[in-house]
Design a protein around this motif. Structure first.
Motif, PDB file in Angstrom:
ATOM      1  N   LEU A   1      33.433  40.524  49.272  1.00 16.29           N
ATOM      2  CA  LEU A   1      34.493  39.512  49.368  1.00 16.29           C
ATOM      3  C   LEU A   1      33.917  38.139  49.661  1.00 16.29           C
ATOM      4  CD1 LEU A   1      37.369  41.398  51.202  1.00 16.29           C
ATOM      5  CD2 LEU A   1      37.221  40.772  48.800  1.00 16.29           C
ATOM      6  N   ASP A   2      32.812  38.070  50.424  1.00 15.79           N
ATOM      7  CA  ASP A   2      32.187  36.778  50.691  1.00 15.79           C
ATOM      8  C   ASP A   2      31.733  36.122  49.395  1.00 15.79           C
ATOM      9  OD1 ASP A   2      32.595  37.049  53.382  1.00 15.79           O
ATOM     10  OD2 ASP A   2      30.573  37.807  53.783  1.00 15.79           O
ATOM     11  N   ARG A   3      31.258  36.911  48.445  1.00 17.57           N
ATOM     12  CA  ARG A   3      30.796  36.373  47.164  1.00 17.57           C
ATOM     13  C   ARG A   3      31.973  35.902  46.310  1.00 17.57           C
ATOM     14  NH1 ARG A   3      26.983  34.578  45.297  1.00 17.57           N
ATOM     15  NH2 ARG A   3      26.945  35.716  43.374  1.00 17.57           N
ATOM     16  N   LEU A   4      33.179  36.316  46.653  1.00 14.28           N
ATOM     17  CA  LEU A   4      34.344  35.896  45.875  1.00 14.28           C
ATOM     18  C   LEU A   4      34.843  34.512  46.271  1.00 14.28           C
ATOM     19  CD1 LEU A   4      36.338  39.220  45.715  1.00 14.28           C
ATOM     20  CD2 LEU A   4      35.011  38.138  43.901  1.00 14.28           C
ATOM     21  N   ALA A   5      34.260  33.921  47.319  1.00 10.26           N
ATOM     22  CA  ALA A   5      34.715  32.598  47.754  1.00 10.26           C
ATOM     23  C   ALA A   5      34.656  31.559  46.637  1.00 10.26           C
ATOM     24  CB  ALA A   5      33.931  32.140  48.976  1.00 10.26           C
ATOM     25  N   PRO A   6      33.534  31.464  45.876  1.00 10.42           N
ATOM     26  CA  PRO A   6      33.525  30.476  44.788  1.00 10.42           C
ATOM     27  C   PRO A   6      34.584  30.767  43.732  1.00 10.42           C
ATOM     28  CG  PRO A   6      31.306  31.288  45.206  1.00 10.42           C
ATOM     29  CD  PRO A   6      32.250  32.139  46.016  1.00 10.42           C
ATOM     30  N   LEU A   7      34.823  32.049  43.460  1.00  8.46           N
ATOM     31  CA  LEU A   7      35.836  32.430  42.485  1.00  8.46           C
ATOM     32  C   LEU A   7      37.220  32.031  42.971  1.00  8.46           C
ATOM     33  CD1 LEU A   7      36.646  33.927  39.904  1.00  8.46           C
ATOM     34  CD2 LEU A   7      36.627  36.033  41.231  1.00  8.46           C
ATOM     35  N   ALA A   8      37.497  32.290  44.235  1.00 10.11           N
ATOM     36  CA  ALA A   8      38.782  31.903  44.804  1.00 10.11           C
ATOM     37  C   ALA A   8      38.958  30.391  44.748  1.00 10.11           C
ATOM     38  CB  ALA A   8      38.893  32.398  46.242  1.00 10.11           C
ATOM     39  N   ALA A   9      37.900  29.661  45.080  1.00  9.43           N
ATOM     40  CA  ALA A   9      37.982  28.193  45.036  1.00  9.43           C
ATOM     41  C   ALA A   9      38.259  27.712  43.624  1.00  9.43           C
ATOM     42  CB  ALA A   9      36.691  27.591  45.573  1.00  9.43           C
TER      43      ALA A   9
ATOM     44  N   ALA B   1      44.903  34.420  36.740  1.00 11.65           N
ATOM     45  CA  ALA B   1      44.946  35.829  36.345  1.00 11.65           C
ATOM     46  C   ALA B   1      43.546  36.370  36.091  1.00 11.65           C
ATOM     47  CB  ALA B   1      45.834  35.993  35.112  1.00 11.65           C
ATOM     48  N   VAL B   2      42.686  35.569  35.453  1.00 14.55           N
ATOM     49  CA  VAL B   2      41.298  35.984  35.225  1.00 14.55           C
ATOM     50  C   VAL B   2      40.608  36.194  36.568  1.00 14.55           C
ATOM     51  CG1 VAL B   2      39.045  35.271  34.332  1.00 14.55           C
ATOM     52  CG2 VAL B   2      41.104  34.895  32.957  1.00 14.55           C
ATOM     53  N   ALA B   3      40.826  35.290  37.502  1.00 14.41           N
ATOM     54  CA  ALA B   3      40.199  35.409  38.822  1.00 14.41           C
ATOM     55  C   ALA B   3      40.622  36.694  39.507  1.00 14.41           C
ATOM     56  CB  ALA B   3      40.554  34.201  39.690  1.00 14.41           C
ATOM     57  N   VAL B   4      41.887  37.026  39.425  1.00 12.15           N
ATOM     58  CA  VAL B   4      42.361  38.260  40.047  1.00 12.15           C
ATOM     59  C   VAL B   4      41.780  39.471  39.327  1.00 12.15           C
ATOM     60  CG1 VAL B   4      44.405  39.675  40.486  1.00 12.15           C
ATOM     61  CG2 VAL B   4      44.442  37.251  41.035  1.00 12.15           C
ATOM     62  N   ALA B   5      41.765  39.434  37.999  1.00 10.23           N
ATOM     63  CA  ALA B   5      41.214  40.564  37.238  1.00 10.23           C
ATOM     64  C   ALA B   5      39.736  40.782  37.568  1.00 10.23           C
ATOM     65  CB  ALA B   5      41.403  40.332  35.743  1.00 10.23           C
ATOM     66  N   LEU B   6      39.002  39.707  37.827  1.00  9.96           N
ATOM     67  CA  LEU B   6      37.578  39.802  38.135  1.00  9.96           C
ATOM     68  C   LEU B   6      37.286  40.055  39.611  1.00  9.96           C
ATOM     69  CD1 LEU B   6      36.011  37.008  35.939  1.00  9.96           C
ATOM     70  CD2 LEU B   6      35.336  39.413  35.974  1.00  9.96           C
ATOM     71  N   ALA B   7      38.283  40.053  40.438  1.00  8.60           N
ATOM     72  CA  ALA B   7      38.064  40.162  41.879  1.00  8.60           C
ATOM     73  C   ALA B   7      37.326  41.430  42.276  1.00  8.60           C
ATOM     74  CB  ALA B   7      39.392  40.070  42.632  1.00  8.60           C
ATOM     75  N   ASP B   8      37.508  42.506  41.522  1.00 10.74           N
ATOM     76  CA  ASP B   8      36.808  43.747  41.852  1.00 10.74           C
ATOM     77  C   ASP B   8      35.457  43.832  41.147  1.00 10.74           C
ATOM     78  OD1 ASP B   8      37.701  44.201  39.279  1.00 10.74           O
ATOM     79  OD2 ASP B   8      38.729  46.082  39.735  1.00 10.74           O
ATOM     80  N   GLY B   9      35.039  42.719  40.530  1.00  6.56           N
ATOM     81  CA  GLY B   9      33.712  42.636  39.937  1.00  6.56           C
ATOM     82  C   GLY B   9      33.604  43.127  38.510  1.00  6.56           C
TER      83      GLY B   9
END
Length: 160
Positions: free
Chosen positions: A6-14, A112-120
């Motif tokens: 989840l820490d690595r998802l910070a840039p994706l969330a931003a 939507a792409v960000a959410v779809a990619l959230a699980d890697g």
């Protein structure tokens, strides 16, 4: 393989939430559609991963404020019931119709792409869902590919 914590998802969330600035002042119906689109992509593979749920909740909080926390479960249940009643594709097309042709179309797809990619990963059902969503939003294949690549690039970049 990159770290998918989840820490690595910070840039994706931003990245995903940066496009929310375009939403400020948008009518409530458009914001609801944006959030439901995120939800629909998160369940496209038939599974709502914890990471996807975190991204979805983060987007809801950003658009609706912290007060939404008290009813996130109700909101997700409402959307799930609509999918059960109408079907996934019908809900996606209805949701997209609310923002197609507006400045919200691309941010909706990016989120939507960000959410779809959230699980890697993006599995086949999610890829099909992204294609359906892009078409419904009036986003061409080249633009959709550019957006997906942009989100992937941000996910792969070192956390700051």
């Amino acid at each position: 393989m990159p770290d998918r914590s989840l820490d690595r998802l910070a840039p994706l969330a931003a990245l995903a939430l940066a496009s929310i600035d375009e939403v400020e002042g948008a009518e409530g119906q458009a914001v609801d559609a944006l959030l439901e689109a995120m939800f629909l992509l998160s369940i496209a593979d038939g599974d709502l991963a914890d990471e996807e749920l975190v991204q979805l909740a983060r987007g809801c909080r950003r658009l609706l404020g912290e007060a939404v926390d008290s009813d996130l479960e109700g909101l997700f249940s409402q959307w799930a019931a609509a999918v059960a009643d109408e079907g996934w594709e019908s809900r996606m097309r209805s949701t997209a119709a609310t923002v197609v042709g507006t400045p919200l179309a691309e941010p909706a797809f990016r989120l939507a792409v960000a959410v779809a990619l959230a699980d890697g990963r993006i599995v086949l059902d999610e890829a099909d869902g992204l294609d359906t969503m892009a078409q419904a939003l009036g986003i061409g294949p080249d633009a959709a590919s550019r957006i997906v690549q942009d989100v992937v690039r941000h996910l792969a970049s070192p956390a700051t």
